[in-house]
Design a protein around this motif. Structure first.
Motif, PDB file in Angstrom:
ATOM      1  N   PHE A  22      49.066  43.404  41.385  1.00 38.87           N
ATOM      2  CA  PHE A  22      48.611  44.310  40.324  1.00 38.87           C
ATOM      3  C   PHE A  22      48.955  45.756  40.680  1.00 38.87           C
ATOM      4  N   ILE A  32      45.723  38.662  30.475  1.00 43.49           N
ATOM      5  CA  ILE A  32      44.739  38.113  31.414  1.00 43.49           C
ATOM      6  C   ILE A  32      43.774  37.199  30.671  1.00 43.49           C
ATOM      7  N   THR A  34      40.109  35.315  31.490  1.00 35.77           N
ATOM      8  CA  THR A  34      39.009  35.317  32.451  1.00 35.77           C
ATOM      9  C   THR A  34      38.027  34.208  32.106  1.00 35.77           C
ATOM     10  N   THR A  60      41.869  42.108  22.627  1.00 34.16           N
ATOM     11  CA  THR A  60      41.001  41.147  23.311  1.00 34.16           C
ATOM     12  C   THR A  60      40.675  40.051  22.316  1.00 34.16           C
ATOM     13  N   VAL A  72      38.395  45.047  35.055  1.00 31.04           N
ATOM     14  CA  VAL A  72      38.314  43.599  35.251  1.00 31.04           C
ATOM     15  C   VAL A  72      38.330  43.305  36.739  1.00 31.04           C
ATOM     16  N   ILE A  74      39.047  41.309  39.942  1.00 32.01           N
ATOM     17  CA  ILE A  74      40.107  40.364  40.279  1.00 32.01           C
ATOM     18  C   ILE A  74      39.552  38.943  40.431  1.00 32.01           C
ATOM     19  N   SER A  76      37.396  37.473  38.701  1.00 30.73           N
ATOM     20  CA  SER A  76      37.110  36.819  37.416  1.00 30.73           C
ATOM     21  C   SER A  76      38.382  36.391  36.680  1.00 30.73           C
ATOM     22  N   ILE A  77      39.554  36.755  37.201  1.00 29.53           N
ATOM     23  CA  ILE A  77      40.814  36.409  36.535  1.00 29.53           C
ATOM     24  C   ILE A  77      41.171  34.956  36.850  1.00 29.53           C
ATOM     25  N   GLU A  78      41.329  34.178  35.799  1.00 31.12           N
ATOM     26  CA  GLU A  78      41.738  32.778  35.948  1.00 31.12           C
ATOM     27  C   GLU A  78      43.247  32.643  35.857  1.00 31.12           C
ATOM     28  N   PHE A  80      46.957  35.058  34.706  1.00 32.86           N
ATOM     29  CA  PHE A  80      47.512  36.337  34.282  1.00 32.86           C
ATOM     30  C   PHE A  80      49.025  36.258  34.235  1.00 32.86           C
TER      31      PHE A  80
END
Length: 96
Positions: A22, A32, A34, A60, A72, A74, A76-78, A80
């Motif tokens: 990132f 992304i 989440t 969004t 956001v 990191i 929580s990111i599933e 990207f």
């Protein structure tokens, strides 16, 4: 973070790699997903503050939350995808 025997956990290595990726792509568009509300972001990476990505969000999953700056975590990111100029472009989902 290192463990007692001096090795980093797989999760720690993964998190550091995502943060560095990132950081290298600040200024580029990102998509992304989440696990937490509002679930989907499309926008530009503005900066990184420790392990949080600061985004200038275009779109969004909730239109009322668009056009704002979001931070956001990191963790929580599933999923990207960063638009790097090589490969597919992230579509603009709003009429201009």
């Amino acid at each position: 973070m290192t463990r007692e025997h001096g090795f980093k956990s797989t999760n720690d290595v993964k998190e550091e790699a995502i943060i560095e990726y990132f950081r290298k792509n600040i200024g580029r568009r990102v998509f992304i997903l989440t696990e937490a509300f509002p679930f989907m972001f499309i926008g530009k990476i503005k900066s990184l503050v420790e392990d949080m990505a600061v985004l200038d969000v275009e779109t969004t999953s909730i239109p009322a939350l668009e056009g704002k700056e979001w931070v956001v975590h990191i963790h929580s990111i599933e999923v990207f995808y960063v638009e790097t100029g090589i490969g597919a472009k992230i579509p603009h989902l709003k009429d201009s």
